[in-house]
Design a protein around this motif. Structure first.
Motif, mmCIF file in Angstrom:
data_model
loop_
_atom_site.group_PDB
_atom_site.id
_atom_site.type_symbol
_atom_site.label_atom_id
_atom_site.label_comp_id
_atom_site.label_asym_id
_atom_site.label_seq_id
_atom_site.Cartn_x
_atom_site.Cartn_y
_atom_site.Cartn_z
ATOM 1 N N THR A 130 0.832 -1.196 0.000
ATOM 2 C CA THR A 130 0.000 0.000 0.000
ATOM 3 C C THR A 130 0.863 1.240 0.000
ATOM 4 O OG1 THR A 130 -1.781 1.161 1.154
ATOM 5 C CG2 THR A 130 -0.142 0.082 2.514
ATOM 6 N N SER A 131 0.317 2.308 -0.523
ATOM 7 C CA SER A 131 1.012 3.591 -0.503
ATOM 8 C C SER A 131 0.530 4.414 0.682
ATOM 9 C CB SER A 131 0.751 4.351 -1.811
ATOM 10 O OG SER A 131 -0.637 4.580 -1.984
ATOM 11 N N GLN A 132 1.145 5.563 0.873
ATOM 12 C CA GLN A 132 0.798 6.410 2.010
ATOM 13 C C GLN A 132 -0.643 6.879 1.952
ATOM 14 O OE1 GLN A 132 0.315 9.922 1.611
ATOM 15 N NE2 GLN A 132 -0.069 10.332 3.802
ATOM 16 N N ASP A 133 -1.181 7.054 0.738
ATOM 17 C CA ASP A 133 -2.555 7.532 0.601
ATOM 18 C C ASP A 133 -3.561 6.384 0.518
ATOM 19 O OD1 ASP A 133 -1.780 6.616 -1.842
ATOM 20 O OD2 ASP A 133 -2.522 8.308 -2.991
ATOM 21 N N LEU A 134 -3.161 5.219 1.023
ATOM 22 C CA LEU A 134 -4.053 4.065 1.200
ATOM 23 C C LEU A 134 -4.441 3.379 -0.105
ATOM 24 C CD1 LEU A 134 -6.447 5.518 3.930
ATOM 25 C CD2 LEU A 134 -4.222 4.461 4.193
ATOM 26 N N TRP A 135 -3.646 3.520 -1.133
ATOM 27 C CA TRP A 135 -3.907 2.802 -2.380
ATOM 28 C C TRP A 135 -3.298 1.404 -2.275
ATOM 29 C CZ3 TRP A 135 -0.783 3.024 -7.442
ATOM 30 C CH2 TRP A 135 -1.433 2.263 -8.422
ATOM 31 N N ILE A 136 -4.135 0.404 -2.103
ATOM 32 C CA ILE A 136 -3.678 -0.990 -2.016
ATOM 33 C C ILE A 136 -3.694 -1.564 -3.424
ATOM 34 C CG2 ILE A 136 -4.108 -3.258 -1.017
ATOM 35 C CD1 ILE A 136 -5.539 -1.877 1.262
ATOM 36 N N TRP A 137 -2.513 -1.764 -3.991
ATOM 37 C CA TRP A 137 -2.477 -2.224 -5.377
ATOM 38 C C TRP A 137 -1.924 -3.638 -5.528
ATOM 39 C CZ3 TRP A 137 2.435 -3.282 -7.106
ATOM 40 C CH2 TRP A 137 3.502 -2.608 -6.499
ATOM 41 N N HIS A 138 -1.555 -4.268 -4.439
ATOM 42 C CA HIS A 138 -1.099 -5.663 -4.508
ATOM 43 C C HIS A 138 -1.607 -6.418 -3.295
ATOM 44 C CE1 HIS A 138 1.454 -9.245 -4.660
ATOM 45 N NE2 HIS A 138 1.803 -8.973 -3.417
ATOM 46 N N VAL A 139 -2.211 -7.589 -3.535
ATOM 47 C CA VAL A 139 -2.629 -8.494 -2.464
ATOM 48 C C VAL A 139 -2.300 -9.917 -2.884
ATOM 49 C CG1 VAL A 139 -4.645 -9.567 -1.394
ATOM 50 C CG2 VAL A 139 -4.428 -7.111 -1.368
ATOM 51 N N PHE A 140 -1.685 -10.651 -1.975
ATOM 52 C CA PHE A 140 -1.383 -12.064 -2.203
ATOM 53 C C PHE A 140 -1.899 -12.816 -0.981
ATOM 54 C CE2 PHE A 140 1.887 -15.604 -2.073
ATOM 55 C CZ PHE A 140 1.277 -16.346 -3.081
ATOM 56 N N PHE A 141 -2.923 -13.621 -1.183
ATOM 57 C CA PHE A 141 -3.657 -14.208 -0.059
ATOM 58 C C PHE A 141 -3.782 -15.718 -0.227
ATOM 59 C CE2 PHE A 141 -7.734 -15.297 2.066
ATOM 60 C CZ PHE A 141 -7.427 -14.860 3.340
ATOM 61 N N GLY A 142 -3.646 -16.450 0.881
ATOM 62 C CA GLY A 142 -3.915 -17.883 0.834
ATOM 63 C C GLY A 142 -2.806 -18.765 1.346
ATOM 64 N N MET A 143 -1.618 -18.217 1.620
ATOM 65 C CA MET A 143 -0.527 -19.047 2.114
ATOM 66 C C MET A 143 -0.821 -19.506 3.550
ATOM 67 S SD MET A 143 1.908 -19.462 -0.175
ATOM 68 C CE MET A 143 0.493 -19.796 -1.230
ATOM 69 N N PRO A 144 -0.420 -20.756 3.896
ATOM 70 C CA PRO A 144 -0.695 -21.276 5.241
ATOM 71 C C PRO A 144 0.067 -20.520 6.316
ATOM 72 C CG PRO A 144 0.715 -22.783 4.008
ATOM 73 C CD PRO A 144 0.244 -21.749 3.037
ATOM 74 N N GLY A 145 -0.522 -20.461 7.497
ATOM 75 C CA GLY A 145 0.057 -19.694 8.595
ATOM 76 C C GLY A 145 1.348 -20.227 9.151
ATOM 77 N N SER A 146 1.774 -21.427 8.750
ATOM 78 C CA SER A 146 3.047 -21.960 9.216
ATOM 79 C C SER A 146 4.229 -21.277 8.541
ATOM 80 C CB SER A 146 3.116 -23.471 8.957
ATOM 81 O OG SER A 146 2.929 -23.755 7.573
ATOM 82 N N LEU A 147 3.989 -20.511 7.468
ATOM 83 C CA LEU A 147 5.061 -19.811 6.767
ATOM 84 C C LEU A 147 5.344 -18.463 7.428
ATOM 85 C CD1 LEU A 147 3.976 -20.439 3.044
ATOM 86 C CD2 LEU A 147 5.492 -21.829 4.471
ATOM 87 N N ASN A 148 6.516 -17.910 7.133
ATOM 88 C CA ASN A 148 6.817 -16.554 7.586
ATOM 89 C C ASN A 148 6.830 -15.611 6.389
ATOM 90 O OD1 ASN A 148 9.304 -16.841 6.265
ATOM 91 N ND2 ASN A 148 10.341 -17.544 8.129
#
Length: 301
Positions: free
Chosen positions: A228-246
């Motif tokens: 995200t940028s300072q003005d709250l523009w979220i332009w990338h999301v990567f979702f779904g990896m298991p919580g055991s990862l860092n």
């Protein structure tokens, strides 16, 4: 960063006018609806017969508590309970009402006012923000369980349709110039945004998958990586990896640098101490590796 106590809403300054929402949650809800028996209704028959909820009472209570000229609860209380500022909430409500007639307040067959836009949006927002059952919204808002679920589905669809063309799209040349200008004004010339991960608790995780999705949070979680940028523009999301990862494991699987590796990114040009640079970077915390596209908080700029 202690991700177990990290909350997506608290990560940004929601006093900003720019509308933003958790698009991954919205998209997941829409996708779940489409795959849920292709829209077939369940055996639930709706509201209790002859049950007068007094919708007007719920509307007046909500308005007087939070949206009147002199509301019962002040701005700081609104922000704590709605997880955002009143101005930001009203901007979202006005946008979805203008987009979908479902949120406009109508009258029923006997000319009695139906639920207001604020009631429907508040119900959907609280279900999303707090994970409460749909039926619980009836106590305060006087909105039935079926209507609350319908409002939630209409709300997330409207969010994706209204804001989807702006959020979660890769920056073009004009966007990069704007991001570089913002970064330079804040003392980070060449910065394209901030990158980090958070863990979403997965309450309904199948028992057979618990070990794979359980990490330092000690309970099953799904990881969300966002830029995200300072003005709250979220332009990338990567979702779904298991919580055991860092965060490093997630970054290794993330498509964030694919376009860069393939030479498909827009040009980045900036100057620091008389030296010309052509590669931007992302501000990250100390867990991320010390490499060119990333600037950790502990690194010297």
């Amino acid at each position: 960063m202690n991700h177990s106590n990290f909350n997506f809403y608290d990560a940004f300054d929601f006093d900003d006018d720019t509308p933003v929402f958790s698009f991954q949650v919205a998209t997941a809800v829409v996708a779940e609806e489409k795959s849920n028996n292709q829209g077939q209704r369940t055996g639930y028959c709706g509201s209790i017969p002859d049950h007068n909820r007094n919708r007007k009472e719920g509307e007046l209570r909500l308005y007087n508590d939070y949206f009147a000229k002199n509301p019962r609860f002040i701005e700081s209380q609104f922000r704590r309970r709605f997880r955002m500022s009143r101005r930001f909430f009203l901007r979202i409500a006005n946008a979805v009402e203008a987009h979908n007639p479902y949120f406009k307040q109508m009258t029923d067959a006997i000319c009695v006012l139906c639920l207001s836009c604020l009631q429907k949006v508040t119900a959907a927002h609280r279900i999303l923000a707090y994970g409460i059952p749909a039926d619980l919204t009836d106590e305060y808002l006087r909105i039935g369980e079926t209507t609350a679920i319908e409002s939630l589905r209409a709300f997330v669809k409207a969010i994706v349709e209204v804001f989807g063309d702006w959020y979660l799209t890769a920056p073009n040349k004009t966007d990069i110039c704007r991001l570089l200008s913002i970064g330079e004004q804040r003392g980070f010339p060449g910065m394209l945004g901030s990158i980090d991960c958070m863990h979403w608790k997965w309450e309904k995780c199948p028992i057979a998958w618990h070990e794979m999705y359980t990490g330092h949070c000690r309970e099953p979680t799904i990881i969300l990586e966002a830029v995200t940028s300072q003005d709250l523009w979220i332009w990338h999301v990567f979702f779904g990896m298991p919580g055991s990862l860092n965060d490093i494991n997630v970054l290794d699987r993330s498509p964030i640098f694919v376009a860069l590796a393939e030479g498909r990114t827009a040009p980045v040009n900036y100057t620091i101490n008389g030296h010309e640079y052509t590669l931007g970077y992302y501000l990250a915390d100390e867990i991320y590796p010390n490499c060119t596209p990333l600037l950790g908080q502990s690194q010297d700029h």
